[in-house]
Design a protein around this motif. Structure first.
Motif, short mmCIF file in Angstrom:
data_model
loop_
_atom_site.label_atom_id
_atom_site.label_comp_id
_atom_site.label_asym_id
_atom_site.label_seq_id
_atom_site.Cartn_x
_atom_site.Cartn_y
_atom_site.Cartn_z
N GLN A 1 0.90 -1.05 0.00
CA GLN A 1 0.06 0.04 -0.05
C GLN A 1 0.91 1.05 0.02
O GLN A 1 0.63 2.27 -1.04
CB GLN A 1 -1.03 -0.01 1.23
N LEU A 2 2.07 1.02 0.84
CA LEU A 2 2.84 2.26 0.86
C LEU A 2 3.63 2.58 -0.61
O LEU A 2 3.89 3.61 -0.97
CB LEU A 2 3.89 2.20 1.86
N SER A 3 3.85 1.32 -1.09
CA SER A 3 4.60 1.51 -2.55
C SER A 3 3.63 2.31 -3.40
O SER A 3 4.01 3.09 -4.13
CB SER A 3 4.89 0.21 -2.78
N TRP A 4 2.27 1.79 -3.39
CA TRP A 4 1.31 2.30 -4.22
C TRP A 4 1.06 3.71 -3.92
O TRP A 4 1.08 4.55 -4.89
CB TRP A 4 -0.19 1.78 -3.83
N ASP A 5 1.14 4.20 -2.83
CA ASP A 5 0.73 5.51 -2.50
C ASP A 5 1.94 6.55 -3.06
O ASP A 5 1.66 7.64 -3.44
CB ASP A 5 0.70 5.96 -0.95
N ARG A 6 3.32 6.07 -2.92
CA ARG A 6 4.34 6.90 -3.22
C ARG A 6 4.30 6.84 -4.87
O ARG A 6 4.82 8.03 -5.31
CB ARG A 6 5.71 6.27 -2.74
N VAL A 7 4.08 6.03 -5.38
CA VAL A 7 4.30 5.76 -6.96
C VAL A 7 3.24 6.81 -7.39
O VAL A 7 3.21 7.60 -8.07
CB VAL A 7 3.95 4.53 -7.63
N ASN A 8 1.96 6.63 -6.76
CA ASN A 8 0.76 7.56 -7.03
C ASN A 8 1.31 8.95 -6.85
O ASN A 8 1.03 9.84 -7.76
CB ASN A 8 -0.49 7.43 -6.40
N GLU A 9 2.08 9.42 -5.72
CA GLU A 9 2.17 10.74 -5.52
C GLU A 9 3.04 11.22 -6.65
O GLU A 9 3.16 12.55 -6.86
CB GLU A 9 3.25 10.58 -4.06
N VAL A 10 4.21 10.43 -7.11
CA VAL A 10 5.24 10.85 -8.04
C VAL A 10 4.40 11.29 -9.22
O VAL A 10 4.67 12.16 -9.96
CB VAL A 10 6.34 9.82 -8.07
N ILE A 11 3.43 10.39 -9.66
CA ILE A 11 2.82 10.57 -11.09
C ILE A 11 1.90 11.77 -10.94
O ILE A 11 1.92 12.54 -11.89
CB ILE A 11 2.14 9.23 -11.44
N LYS A 12 1.20 11.88 -9.79
CA LYS A 12 0.61 13.00 -9.52
C LYS A 12 1.06 14.36 -9.47
O LYS A 12 0.52 15.20 -10.12
CB LYS A 12 -0.35 12.87 -8.08
N TYR A 13 2.34 14.41 -9.15
CA TYR A 13 2.98 15.79 -9.10
C TYR A 13 3.38 16.16 -10.57
O TYR A 13 3.31 17.24 -10.84
CB TYR A 13 4.40 15.45 -8.29
N LEU A 14 3.93 14.91 -11.21
CA LEU A 14 4.32 15.16 -12.75
C LEU A 14 2.92 15.55 -13.51
O LEU A 14 3.18 16.29 -14.65
CB LEU A 14 4.89 14.09 -13.36
N VAL A 15 1.90 15.01 -13.07
CA VAL A 15 0.55 15.42 -13.95
C VAL A 15 0.07 16.84 -13.57
O VAL A 15 -0.24 17.73 -14.58
CB VAL A 15 -0.32 14.36 -13.58
N GLU A 16 -0.13 16.92 -12.25
CA GLU A 16 -0.81 18.38 -11.74
C GLU A 16 0.20 19.30 -11.87
O GLU A 16 -0.33 20.55 -12.11
CB GLU A 16 -1.40 18.14 -10.33
N LYS A 17 1.63 19.32 -11.33
CA LYS A 17 2.48 20.42 -11.33
C LYS A 17 3.21 20.65 -12.28
O LYS A 17 3.55 21.94 -12.85
CB LYS A 17 3.24 20.31 -9.88
N GLU A 18 3.52 19.56 -13.24
CA GLU A 18 4.18 19.81 -14.40
C GLU A 18 3.86 19.59 -15.69
O GLU A 18 3.98 19.88 -16.68
CB GLU A 18 5.56 18.93 -14.23
N GLY A 19 2.26 19.23 -15.70
CA GLY A 19 1.48 19.24 -16.87
C GLY A 19 1.91 18.09 -17.73
O GLY A 19 1.42 17.94 -18.96
N ILE A 20 2.23 16.98 -17.50
CA ILE A 20 2.59 15.73 -18.23
C ILE A 20 1.21 14.90 -18.12
O ILE A 20 0.59 14.61 -17.30
CB ILE A 20 3.76 14.82 -17.60
N ASN A 21 0.90 14.42 -19.38
CA ASN A 21 -0.33 13.55 -19.62
C ASN A 21 0.01 12.06 -18.82
O ASN A 21 0.92 11.64 -18.94
CB ASN A 21 -0.50 13.31 -21.25
N SER A 22 -1.02 11.90 -18.04
CA SER A 22 -0.90 10.49 -17.24
C SER A 22 -0.80 9.39 -18.07
O SER A 22 -0.50 8.28 -17.65
CB SER A 22 -2.15 10.63 -16.51
N ASP A 23 -1.06 9.36 -19.57
CA ASP A 23 -0.97 8.21 -20.60
C ASP A 23 0.51 8.02 -20.59
O ASP A 23 0.66 6.97 -21.10
CB ASP A 23 -1.62 8.56 -21.70
N ARG A 24 1.29 8.88 -20.42
CA ARG A 24 2.63 8.52 -20.62
C ARG A 24 3.21 7.91 -19.42
O ARG A 24 4.69 7.59 -19.63
CB ARG A 24 3.34 9.76 -20.91
N PHE A 25 2.64 7.49 -18.40
CA PHE A 25 3.13 6.81 -17.13
C PHE A 25 2.71 5.48 -17.18
O PHE A 25 1.71 4.83 -17.33
CB PHE A 25 2.85 7.44 -16.07
#
Length: 553
Positions: free
Chosen positions: A491-515
C-alpha cells in the motif's frame, strides 16, 4: 633547661601552623561596597564604579594589636646566662598591601655569667674595685632589665600571589629605630662581704678554665652566688637617663611569620634583634689584659617570641597584608562584574553567514549557498558547487563531470539494441510509429520513514524528469515502487508511486497516459521510487497510471 624551652616553642609553632592551614580562606571583600571606603576616598570610589577611573579606592582596613612573650639574650662581653625572657605589646597599621608601620613596647630581663675569672679589668670598675682590691679574682655576672620602645617599618613578602586567592601564612621583615633604657646590677656580695672564689681558682688552677670544664666551673660559681644582684653596674655618667636608668638610642630589625587562625586572630613567631649605642648593658666594657682596654663593640640583644594578634575595627576589611591585591583583577577576568565588555563581534570574512571560527571553507565564493559548516552545497556530490553547477542533479553513473557540473551518461547495451530496432522500424510501429525515444537515464526519488510527501529535493528532481519528457514526447516512463513483503508495504509503495505521478501530472503538466504504474516490486529499496524509460515495455504490476487521487484498496 634552655633546650626544653626551645622544644616547647617549636611544638607550639607546629600546632599553630596546622591551625593556620585549616583556616585558609579564598574569599575577598566586595570592591563595590561603599561602606568600606573612607570618606576622603569616596570620590575615587565613585569614579571607579562609573568606569571613569581604572583603580578602586583603598578600603578601610583593621588595626592589629598583639601581645607576645619569649626568650631573650644579650650579645656582649659577658656570656649569656639563660633562660631569660620578656614580653611585648604592639600596634600595627597597614599603609598598603606590602608596607605597614608598627609601634612596639618590650620589657626584657637578661642575665649573664663568665666562667673565666677577671682580675685586671675590675681595677677600672669603680663599683667592683671597692670590694675587690688589686689581685682579687671576680667572675663577671649581671642581671639587667630593659625597656624598649620602637617604631618599625614592616614589609610583607608573600601576600601578592598569582596562583591562589589568599594565604593563611604571612611572612614579613621589619626594621626601625627605638629608645632603650637598662638597669644592670652585679651579684658582687655574699650578704655584706665580697665573694671568696679561692676554692674555685684552686680547684681549676690557671690552666683549667677551658671550654671542656665550663659546665663544672659554672656550677661551682652558681652554687656560691646568692642571686641577690645588689650592686649597681658601671654606668656612663655622660649618658642621658629616664626614670633613673640610662637612655640610649637603638636600631631594631628582624623577621617573623604569622599563622592565620580566623579573620580576627593569628599567631606570630618572630625574632627581633636590637643594636644599642651602649657597651654597658652587661655592665662590662673592658677586655682582659695586663692593662684594662675598652672593647670596641656595642652590646646588642635578641628577643625570640611567640605572640597572639587580634584585628580591631568596624566596617573595615582585614589588614591589607592578608589580602592579595591581584584577587580583584583575577576575579574580574574569570567572572566580570564591573568591567564594561564590548558587544562581541564574530568575524565572517567570506560573508556566507557562518562565522570564521566555525567555517570549514573560509573562502566561499559570493552567492554560493552553504551548509552549517560554511561549505558550499553540492547536491549531487559531483564536486561542483550548486552555485556553479549547470546540471544540479547528475546521476552517479554519469560522473565525473566537466567544469560546469555536466556529466556524460554511458549508453547501456540494451539501449543500443533498442535504438537500433527503433532506427530500423522494428519497434514503435516502423516508420508509421511514434518515432525514436532518447530520454536517457532518469533519477530516483527517496522518501523518509513512512512519508508519502515529496520534499524539495524530490520536487527538483521531478522537474528535470518533466523537462526530459517534454523534450521527448514519444517516451513513456515507468514509475516503480518496491515493497512486496506485506500488504502495508504494498500500500505504501502504491501511495508513493501515485504521489510521484500525481506531481508530474498536476504540477508539471505531463499527460498521465505517458506513465506506467508499478508498485510492490522486489529487488529495491522500499523508500525509493525509480523512474525509467518504459517506451513499449510491459511487465508484472505494470498498469497505466491511475487517476492521481485514486488510492489502492
Amino acid at each position: 633547661m634552655t633546650g626544653k624551652k626551645y622544644t616547647l616553642l617549636l611544638s607550639l609553632l607546629l600546632v599553630f601552623v596546622s591551625c593556620s592551614f585549616a583556616q585558609d580562606s579564598n574569599s575577598s571583600y566586595d570592591l563595590r561596597d561603599s561602606s568600606l571606603i573612607p570618606a576622603k576616598r569616596i570620590p575615587q570610589h565613585n569614579e571607579f564604579l562609573n568606569n571613569a577611573y581604572p583603580f578602586p579606592a583603598k578600603p578601610r582596613n583593621e588595626l592589629e594589636i598583639g601581645v607576645k612573650g619569649g626568650l631573650t639574650a644579650v650579645a656582649g662581653d659577658v656570656r649569656s646566662w639563660g633562660p631569660t625572657g620578656g614580653f611585648g605589646i604592639h600596634v600595627r597599621k597597614a599603609l598598603g598591601y606590602v608596607f605597614s608601620i608598627r609601634a612596639e613596647y618590650d620589657w626584657m630581663r637578661m642575665k649573664g655569667l663568665n666562667w673565666q675569672p677577671s682580675s685586671q679589668s675590675i681595677k677600672s670598675v669603680r663599683e667592683l674595685s671597692i670590694y675587690y682590691p688589686a689581685g682579687s679574682t671576680f667572675f663577671y655576672n649581671y642581671k639587667t632589665t630593659i625597656h624598649e620602645a620602637s617604631l618599625q617599618g614592616v614589609v610583607t613578602l608573600n601576600n601578592i600571589r598569582f596562583h591562589k586567592s589568599k594565604t593563611g601564612v604571612n611572612i614579613y621583615m621589619f626594621a626601625g629605630i627605638g629608645a632603650t633604657t637598662y638597669s644592670t646590677f652585679y651579684n658582687a656580695l655574699d650578704g655584706n662581704t665580697p665573694y671568696d672564689f679561692t676554692d674555685i681558682t684552686t680547684r681549676f688552677g690557671p690552666n683549667g678554665y677551658t671550654y671542656k670544664n665550663r659546665k663544672d666551673i659554672k656550677k661551682a660559681i652558681k652554687d656560691k652566688l646568692d642571686g641577690s644582684f645588689e650592686t649597681m653596674a658601671q654606668r656612663d655618667p655622660s649618658q642621658p637617663t629616664l626614670g633613673g636608668a640610662p637612655l640610649k638610642p637603638s636600631a631594631v630589625f628582624g623577621a617573623g611569620v604569622e599563622f592565620k587562625l580566623t579573620d580576627k586572630f593569628n599567631i606570630a613567631l618572630e625574632d627581633k634583634f636590637t643594636v644599642s649605642k651602649s657597651d654597658l648593658i652587661d655592665g662590662v666594657q673592658y677586655q682582659e689584659s695586663s692593662v684594662a682596654v675598652q672593647t670596641r663593640d656595642y652590646d646588642s640583644y635578641n628577643f625570640l617570641s611567640i605572640g597572639l594578634n587580634y584585628n580591631l575595627g568596624r566596617r573595615a576589611v582585614e589588614p591589607l597584608w592578608w589580602i592579595n591585591p591581584l584577587d580583584y583583577a583575577y576575579g574580574e577576568i574569570n567572572a566580570p562584574r564591573h568591567m564594561k565588555l564590548p558587544k562581541p563581534v564574530l568575524d565572517d570574512a567570506d560573508g556566507d553567514g557562518v562565522t570564521d571560527q566555525f567555517d570549514h571553507e573560509p573562502n566561499t565564493p559570493a552567492g554560493c549557498p552553504v551548509d552549517t559548516h560554511g561549505v558550499s552545497r553540492d547536491t549531487d556530490g559531483d564536486g561542483v558547487p550548486d552555485c556553479k553547477d549547470k546540471e544540479l542533479i547528475t546521476p552517479t553513473q554519469c560522473q565525473p563531470v566537466d567544469a560546469d557540473g555536466v556529466g556524460k551518461c554511458p549508453d547501456p547495451a540494451c539501449c543500443k539494441e533498442i535504438n537500433a530496432k527503433l532506427d530500423s522500424g522494428l519497434v514503435g510501429g516502423g516508420t508509421g510509429g511514434r518515432g525514436r525515444c532518447s530520454i536517457g537515464d532518469l533519477p530516483s526519488i527517496t522518501f523518509k520513514g513512512r512519508s508519502v510527501t515529496l520534499n524539495k529535493d524530490g520536487q527538483a528532481l521531478l522537474a528535470t524528469v518533466a523537462d526530459k519528457m517534454r523534450n521527448n514526447p514519444n517516451c513513456k516512463v515507468a514509475v516503480i515502487g518496491y515493497g512486496e513483503s506485506s500488504k502495508s508495504a504494498q500500500q505504501l509503495s502504491w501511495d508513493r508511486v501515485n504521489e510521484v505521478i500525481k506531481y508530474l501530472v498536476e504540477k508539471e503538466g505531463i499527460n498521465s497516459d505517458r506513465f506506467i504504474f508499478r508498485y510492490g516490486q522486489s529487488g529495491g529499496d522500499e523508500n525509493t521510487i525509480d523512474l525509467k524509460d518504459a517506451t513499449g515495455e510491459e511487465g508484472p504490476n505494470a498498469v497505466p497510471a491511475p487517476h492521481p487521487n485514486l488510492r489502492k484498496r
